[in-house]
Design a protein around this motif. Structure first.
Motif, PDB file in Angstrom:
ATOM      1  N   LEU A 207      48.607  34.679  31.471  1.00 16.44           N
ATOM      2  CA  LEU A 207      48.262  35.723  32.426  1.00 16.44           C
ATOM      3  C   LEU A 207      49.287  36.850  32.376  1.00 16.44           C
ATOM      4  O   LEU A 207      50.446  36.643  32.033  1.00 16.44           O
ATOM      5  CB  LEU A 207      48.208  35.158  33.854  1.00 16.44           C
TER       6      LEU A 207
ATOM      7  N   LEU B 138      50.589  39.869  35.039  1.00 20.60           N
ATOM      8  CA  LEU B 138      50.509  40.350  36.416  1.00 20.60           C
ATOM      9  C   LEU B 138      51.027  41.787  36.506  1.00 20.60           C
ATOM     10  O   LEU B 138      52.110  42.097  36.012  1.00 20.60           O
ATOM     11  CB  LEU B 138      51.339  39.447  37.348  1.00 20.60           C
TER      12      LEU B 138
ATOM     13  N   LEU C  99      45.046  31.443  38.966  1.00 19.55           N
ATOM     14  CA  LEU C  99      46.383  30.848  38.962  1.00 19.55           C
ATOM     15  C   LEU C  99      46.374  29.371  39.326  1.00 19.55           C
ATOM     16  O   LEU C  99      47.425  28.735  39.355  1.00 19.55           O
ATOM     17  CB  LEU C  99      47.311  31.597  39.920  1.00 19.55           C
TER      18      LEU C  99
ATOM     19  N   PHE D  19      41.756  35.368  42.398  1.00 19.84           N
ATOM     20  CA  PHE D  19      43.187  35.230  42.117  1.00 19.84           C
ATOM     21  C   PHE D  19      43.610  33.766  42.193  1.00 19.84           C
ATOM     22  O   PHE D  19      44.328  33.263  41.324  1.00 19.84           O
ATOM     23  CB  PHE D  19      43.986  36.070  43.115  1.00 19.84           C
TER      24      PHE D  19
ATOM     25  N   SER E  80      46.017  40.279  38.598  1.00 23.48           N
ATOM     26  CA  SER E  80      46.215  39.320  37.502  1.00 23.48           C
ATOM     27  C   SER E  80      45.131  39.494  36.446  1.00 23.48           C
ATOM     28  O   SER E  80      43.952  39.591  36.764  1.00 23.48           O
ATOM     29  CB  SER E  80      46.185  37.888  38.047  1.00 23.48           C
TER      30      SER E  80
END
Length: 248
Positions: free
Chosen positions: A88, A90, A39, A35, A105
């Protein structure tokens, strides 16, 4: 949040599972390496630190904060996040039994790129390919449906697979249409490329090549005479030698 919840199996370093968990009774969050890598953030332990670390627009931070801070309708529509180099999506899930909100994600950058490539390719062939506009509309509709129907992790994966299948079918139809143009252009030699493609495919199967390799060989056979489309029919069908003027 207890340490026990932080050590759940899906929090391990799985590159295919980018997960973050927030304790609804506090500001504490925990994320796995996948994760954080996806990100582009370092290890954070609170929601406030997470929002500060994210390099996204303030309006997107506000949406993320609202989604991860409420226990009402958390399982609804996913959230789009655009970083400098990736797109992305989520997905949120509220588990009242564990008292946590989990965030999964998914990187859909490759899907965006593939959609743009097919769109550009379709636009380039629309002048010479009958019916390509219908396929383009179908693709755009599938993309719209994809954005509207991504309600859960399982549904997202299923729709992505459907979209890729549609793209393959579109490309196959493009190849068939180009082959048909060649046959119309020169009926005498037009079926040659189909015979070459079939023979090449049979050889690939006899050699036990990978199905994708066989498909690539078949496609090359179907397109190897595509240059004839730009040659006048009277030259293609002319018996005997071609003059110097015709060669120019």
């Amino acid at each position: 949040m207890s340490e026990k919840k932080f050590s759940l199996s899906f929090m391990r370093d799985n590159p295919h599972e980018a997960v973050l968990i927030r304790d609804i009774h506090s500001d504490a969050v925990a994320s796995n390496p996948a994760f954080r890598k996806m990100l582009g953030i370092k290890h954070v332990s609170t929601l406030n630190d997470l929002l500060k670390s994210l390099q996204i627009e303030e309006k997107d931070k506000k949406k993320l904060s609202d989604k991860i801070s409420t226990t009402e309708k958390t399982n609804g529509t996913p959230l789009d996040i655009r970083l400098s180099d990736r797109h992305l999506k989520l997905f949120f899930h509220y588990d009242d039994r564990e008292g946590v909100i989990s965030v999964i994600s998914k990187d859909i950058t490759e899907l965006d790129t593939l959609s743009y490539q097919v769109r550009d390719y379709s636009q380039g062939l629309v002048k010479n390919t009958v019916g390509i506009e219908l396929y383009q509309r179908e693709l755009e509709k599938k993309n719209i449906d994809l954005q509207e129907e991504l309600k859960s992790r399982e549904l997202a994966q299923e729709l992505l697979n459907q979209s890729l299948g549609n793209l393959r079918r579109i490309i196959e139809e493009m190849i068939k249409t180009i082959s048909l143009i060649g046959i119309i252009k020169d009926p005498y030699t037009g079926m040659h490329q189909q015979r070459v493609a079939n023979l090449s495919k049979a050889i690939g199967e006899d050699l036990n090549l990978h199905p994708e390799q066989i498909q690539g060989i078949y496609t090359a056979g179907m397109l190897h005479d595509i240059g004839k489309i730009s040659i006048p029919t009277e030259i293609l069908s002319k018996p005997g030698m071609i003059s110097e003027v015709e060669l120019m």
